[in-house]
Design an enzyme around this catalytic site. Structure first.
Site, PDB file in Angstrom:
ATOM      1  N   PHE A 267       0.776  -1.170   0.014  1.00 24.94           N
ATOM      2  CA  PHE A 267       0.050  -0.021   0.202  1.00 24.94           C
ATOM      3  C   PHE A 267       0.838   1.375   0.067  1.00 24.94           C
ATOM      4  O   PHE A 267       0.329   2.302   0.337  1.00 24.94           O
ATOM      5  CB  PHE A 267      -0.985  -0.062   1.220  1.00 24.94           C
ATOM      6  CG  PHE A 267      -2.152  -1.067   0.809  1.00 24.94           C
ATOM      7  CD1 PHE A 267      -3.189  -0.331   0.432  1.00 24.94           C
ATOM      8  CD2 PHE A 267      -1.915  -2.084   1.074  1.00 24.94           C
ATOM      9  CE1 PHE A 267      -4.487  -1.070   0.044  1.00 24.94           C
ATOM     10  CE2 PHE A 267      -2.924  -3.006   0.834  1.00 24.94           C
ATOM     11  CZ  PHE A 267      -4.357  -2.673   0.210  1.00 24.94           C
ATOM     12  N   LYS A 269       2.097   2.841  -2.766  1.00 25.71           N
ATOM     13  CA  LYS A 269       2.089   2.794  -4.423  1.00 25.71           C
ATOM     14  C   LYS A 269       1.428   3.963  -4.674  1.00 25.71           C
ATOM     15  O   LYS A 269       0.470   4.410  -4.617  1.00 25.71           O
ATOM     16  CB  LYS A 269       1.347   1.636  -4.852  1.00 25.71           C
ATOM     17  CG  LYS A 269       2.219   0.386  -4.631  1.00 25.71           C
ATOM     18  CD  LYS A 269       1.870  -0.798  -5.828  1.00 25.71           C
ATOM     19  CE  LYS A 269       2.744  -1.980  -5.478  1.00 25.71           C
ATOM     20  NZ  LYS A 269       2.337  -2.791  -4.289  1.00 25.71           N
ATOM     21  N   CYS A 278     -14.728   0.017  -1.148  1.00 26.97           N
ATOM     22  CA  CYS A 278     -14.631   0.109   0.310  1.00 26.97           C
ATOM     23  C   CYS A 278     -13.947   1.428   0.614  1.00 26.97           C
ATOM     24  O   CYS A 278     -14.551   1.994   1.464  1.00 26.97           O
ATOM     25  CB  CYS A 278     -13.793  -1.226   0.565  1.00 26.97           C
ATOM     26  SG  CYS A 278     -14.606  -3.062   0.611  1.00 26.97           S
ATOM     27  N   LYS A 338      -9.104  -1.795  -9.860  1.00 23.72           N
ATOM     28  CA  LYS A 338      -7.858  -2.455  -9.449  1.00 23.72           C
ATOM     29  C   LYS A 338      -7.698  -3.840 -10.498  1.00 23.72           C
ATOM     30  O   LYS A 338      -8.838  -3.990 -11.304  1.00 23.72           O
ATOM     31  CB  LYS A 338      -7.317  -2.762  -8.023  1.00 23.72           C
ATOM     32  CG  LYS A 338      -8.555  -3.839  -7.664  1.00 23.72           C
ATOM     33  CD  LYS A 338      -8.225  -4.352  -6.093  1.00 23.72           C
ATOM     34  CE  LYS A 338      -8.522  -5.392  -5.647  1.00 23.72           C
ATOM     35  NZ  LYS A 338      -8.029  -5.795  -4.533  1.00 23.72           N
TER      36      LYS A 338
HETATM   37  N1  LIG Z   1     -16.583  -5.482  -2.503  1.00 20.88           N
HETATM   38  C1  LIG Z   1     -15.776  -5.742  -1.619  1.00 20.88           C
HETATM   39  O1  LIG Z   1     -14.421  -5.763  -1.928  1.00 20.88           O
HETATM   40  C2  LIG Z   1     -15.963  -5.785   0.014  1.00 20.88           C
HETATM   41  C3  LIG Z   1     -14.751  -5.789   1.029  1.00 20.88           C
HETATM   42  C4  LIG Z   1     -15.270  -6.306   2.317  1.00 20.88           C
HETATM   43  C5  LIG Z   1     -16.453  -5.729   2.812  1.00 20.88           C
HETATM   44  N2  LIG Z   1     -17.217  -5.333   1.776  1.00 20.88           N
HETATM   45  C6  LIG Z   1     -18.617  -4.858   2.091  1.00 20.88           C
HETATM   46  O2  LIG Z   1     -19.644  -5.862   1.990  1.00 20.88           O
HETATM   47  C7  LIG Z   1     -20.835  -5.270   1.862  1.00 20.88           C
HETATM   48  C8  LIG Z   1     -21.195  -5.826   0.353  1.00 20.88           C
HETATM   49  O3  LIG Z   1     -20.522  -5.657  -0.659  1.00 20.88           O
HETATM   50  P1  LIG Z   1     -20.458  -5.911  -2.204  1.00 20.88           P
HETATM   51  O4  LIG Z   1     -19.244  -5.497  -2.695  1.00 20.88           O
HETATM   52  O5  LIG Z   1     -20.423  -7.373  -2.221  1.00 20.88           O
HETATM   53  O6  LIG Z   1     -21.696  -5.087  -2.506  1.00 20.88           O
HETATM   54  P2  LIG Z   1     -22.493  -5.496  -4.011  1.00 20.88           P
HETATM   55  O7  LIG Z   1     -23.081  -4.245  -4.404  1.00 20.88           O
HETATM   56  O8  LIG Z   1     -21.700  -6.268  -4.929  1.00 20.88           O
HETATM   57  O9  LIG Z   1     -23.501  -6.525  -3.554  1.00 20.88           O
HETATM   58  C9  LIG Z   1     -24.555  -6.461  -2.641  1.00 20.88           C
HETATM   59  C10 LIG Z   1     -25.814  -7.228  -2.990  1.00 20.88           C
HETATM   60  O10 LIG Z   1     -26.795  -7.252  -1.968  1.00 20.88           O
HETATM   61  C11 LIG Z   1     -28.185  -7.031  -2.732  1.00 20.88           C
HETATM   62  N3  LIG Z   1     -29.185  -6.426  -1.826  1.00 20.88           N
HETATM   63  C12 LIG Z   1     -29.266  -5.338  -1.535  1.00 20.88           C
HETATM   64  N4  LIG Z   1     -30.578  -5.211  -0.851  1.00 20.88           N
HETATM   65  C13 LIG Z   1     -30.824  -6.313  -0.864  1.00 20.88           C
HETATM   66  C14 LIG Z   1     -32.157  -6.952  -0.121  1.00 20.88           C
HETATM   67  N5  LIG Z   1     -32.977  -6.155   0.636  1.00 20.88           N
HETATM   68  N6  LIG Z   1     -32.447  -8.207  -0.147  1.00 20.88           N
HETATM   69  C15 LIG Z   1     -31.385  -9.143  -1.000  1.00 20.88           C
HETATM   70  N7  LIG Z   1     -30.406  -8.716  -1.293  1.00 20.88           N
HETATM   71  C16 LIG Z   1     -30.071  -7.321  -1.617  1.00 20.88           C
HETATM   72  C17 LIG Z   1     -27.922  -6.545  -4.037  1.00 20.88           C
HETATM   73  O11 LIG Z   1     -28.759  -6.565  -4.992  1.00 20.88           O
HETATM   74  C18 LIG Z   1     -26.482  -6.830  -4.455  1.00 20.88           C
HETATM   75  O12 LIG Z   1     -26.591  -8.238  -5.178  1.00 20.88           O
HETATM   76  C19 LIG Z   1     -20.548  -3.874   1.607  1.00 20.88           C
HETATM   77  O13 LIG Z   1     -20.975  -3.412   3.128  1.00 20.88           O
HETATM   78  C20 LIG Z   1     -19.262  -3.767   1.811  1.00 20.88           C
HETATM   79  O14 LIG Z   1     -18.840  -2.583   2.168  1.00 20.88           O
HETATM   80  C21 LIG Z   1     -17.077  -5.328   0.523  1.00 20.88           C
END
Ligand SMILES: NC(=O)c1ccc[n+]([C@@H]2O[C@H](COP(=O)([O-])OP(=O)(O)OC[C@H]3O[C@@H](n4cnc5c(N)ncnc54)[C@H](O)[C@@H]3O)[C@@H](O)[C@H]2O)c1
Length: 447
Positions: A267, A269, A278, A338
């Site tokens: 990190f 970079k 995130c 990324k």
């Molecule tokens: N993407 C990452 O790298 C990452 C890493 C760690 C933590 N997070 C956290 O995890 C959480 C999810 O992130 P993500 O990237 O997977 O998001 P995303 O948007 O890819 O997925 C979220 C999913 O939830 C569904 N959803 C929303 N409301 C809903 C409901 N009422 N009932 C059923 N499904 C529902 C959406 O349709 C979607 O498919 C966030 O809080 C994010 O901050 C993400």
């Protein structure tokens, strides 16, 4: 164990699939009908290395299924992981309405004991709200609940490998029973009791640390971790600014710093800054959480300011080189925030393209995985089938995502295709001596 995972995005789909792979019976639920349809017809709604194979494998085995019906999923499962999105509101706070909605639906459906695990990134104290909501909306006599926090640390692009080999599994609980259930769920990972579907040999990975805390501390660990990593990136970007002013090379400075194990090289970079679903939103949310409890987190506000300014830095570099930006054709290599993902959320490339469009530039772009999503996000630009096509006639080329395949391009061919062979290496990723030898004008970030 019977597990329901709510939200089949980058986190939920990986979590559900990998939990199935280590032996659990998993129902993944989403309220996006199209997503569930896509998954039920054997297709993938996202790109994530190694995921597709595992989804097919576990569906075939019968221990992974997809449904729109949260009520049914919740009733069939003892443990329910909430993995829905927590996008930022206008004021930077996390929008918790999807988490609240899912919690209410679980409460109404529950007809027996349920452990509800928050895996979505949420503000500290969300666990308390979830518990209260479950109590209020529960309709069945037999509905009993525990709530736990199990923050997710996977990285898009290596999410599957990260699931099987995490550094740590953090759980926030308020009783021993909940701890025991979560320990049982993760036991194969903690004890390496599974055959790794990603690596032929896993002996070099240390076993993960299982950290048990109270719920609030676990919630804070996630926001504090992401903010710290974001701060590291903004720190080196601030150093990059100084390097440019004095004629030093930020790559060398970062190397020298990173050799100190207390600092570490990850990190550090310099470049166009951080993006993705995130860091930008979690940082804003953390600033708002602090504000609400009476702490002015100026340190993190500055981290955010430095990050946003990276786009200005890139625009000014282009302006300095091209003089007038209006009607200039600029080619982009990479759009995703990324490499190894198709995720465009808060991607610096998208922010930079929007700024250059406002300046009147014509944009041509290519990304190995994110084009399908990019066409929807920015329909007004030209998308090429390969890097050579986007380079054609361009007066500048911006490397915005460090996809490894860009290193192996035929740079002489790229040079010939461009109207002016100028490269802005937004990630300090390309082989500068080679490009200069070919005849490119090369500009990096902080060197
Ligand atoms: N993407 C990452 O790298 C990452 C890493 C760690 C933590 N997070 C956290 O995890 C959480 C999810 O992130 P993500 O990237 O997977 O998001 P995303 O948007 O890819 O997925 C979220 C999913 O939830 C569904 N959803 C929303 N409301 C809903 C409901 N009422 N009932 C059923 N499904 C529902 C959406 O349709 C979607 O498919 C966030 O809080 C994010 O901050 C993400």
């Amino acid at each position: 164990m019977n597990i329901c995972v709510v939200g089949t995005g980058y986190v939920g789909l990986v979590t559900g699939t990998c939990l199935a792979e280590i032996g659990h019976c998993v129902i993944c639920v989403d309220n996006d009908k199209q997503k569930i349809q896509t998954l039920n017809t054997g297709k993938m709604p996202i790109f994530e290395p190694d995921l597709e194979k595992l989804v097919h494998q576990n569906r075939k085995r019968g221990n992974l299924s997809f449904s729109e019906d949260l009520g049914q999923g919740a009733r069939k499962s003892e443990v329910i992981f909430i993995c829905v999105g927590t996008p930022p509101l206008e004021n930077g706070e996390a929008d918790l309405s999807p988490v609240e909605k899912v919690t209410r639906e679980i409460a109404v459906a529950a007809d027996s004991y349920k452990l509800v695990v928050e895996k979505s990134t949420v503000p500290v104290q969300t666990g308390e709200y979830i518990y209260r909501t479950l109590q209020i909306y529960c309709r069945e006599e037999n509905g009993r609940f525990d709530v736990a926090s199990n923050p997710e640390f996977l990285r898009e692009g290596s999410a599957v490998a990260d699931f099987f080999h995490p550094d740590r599994i953090v759980i926030g609980v308020n009783n021993r029973q909940t701890e025991a259930i979560l320990h049982q769920i993760y036991q194969p990972i903690l004890e390496r009791g599974f055959s790794c579907p990603v690596h032929s040999s896993c002996s070099s990975f240390p076993k993960p640390y299982f950290l048990v805390t109270d719920i609030k501390s676990a919630e804070l660990i996630k926001h504090a971790s992401n903010s710290f990593l974001a701060a590291k990136i903004s720190f080196i970007n601030a150093i990059a600014e100084i390097c440019e002013k004095v004629g030093a090379d930020v790559q060398k400075v970062a190397e020298g710093m990173g050799l100190d194990p207390r600092i570490g090289k990850e990190f550090l970079k310099a470049g166009l800054g951080f993006g993705g679903f995130c860091f930008p939103k979690d940082l804003q949310a953390f600033v708002r959480i602090a504000e609400k409890v009476g702490y002015d987190f100026t340190l993190m506000k500055e981290v955010e300011r430095i990050n946003k300014a990276r786009i200005d830095v890139a625009v000014e570099k282009l302006r300095k080189k091209l003089w007038v930006l209006r009607e200039k054709t600029i080619a982009f290599l990479g759009l995703a925030f990324k490499p190894q993902t198709d995720d465009l959320r808060f991607a610096p490339a998208i922010g930079l393209i929007r700024r250059l469009r406002q300046e009147g530039c014509n944009i041509r772009a290519f990304d190995p995985q994110a084009m399908e999503k990019a066409v929807i996000e920015i329909p007004e630009i030209f998308y090429g089938a390969n890097p050579y096509e986007v380079a054609a006639g361009a007066e500048a080329l911006v490397l915005a995502t460090e996809w490894p395949e860009f290193l192996d391009l035929d740079w002489l061919k790229m040079h010939r295709a461009m109207a002016r062979p100028f490269i802005l290496d937004g990630r300090n990723f390309l082989n500068r001596p080679l490009l200069m030898e070919v005849g490119f004008e090369y500009e990096g970030m902080g060197r």
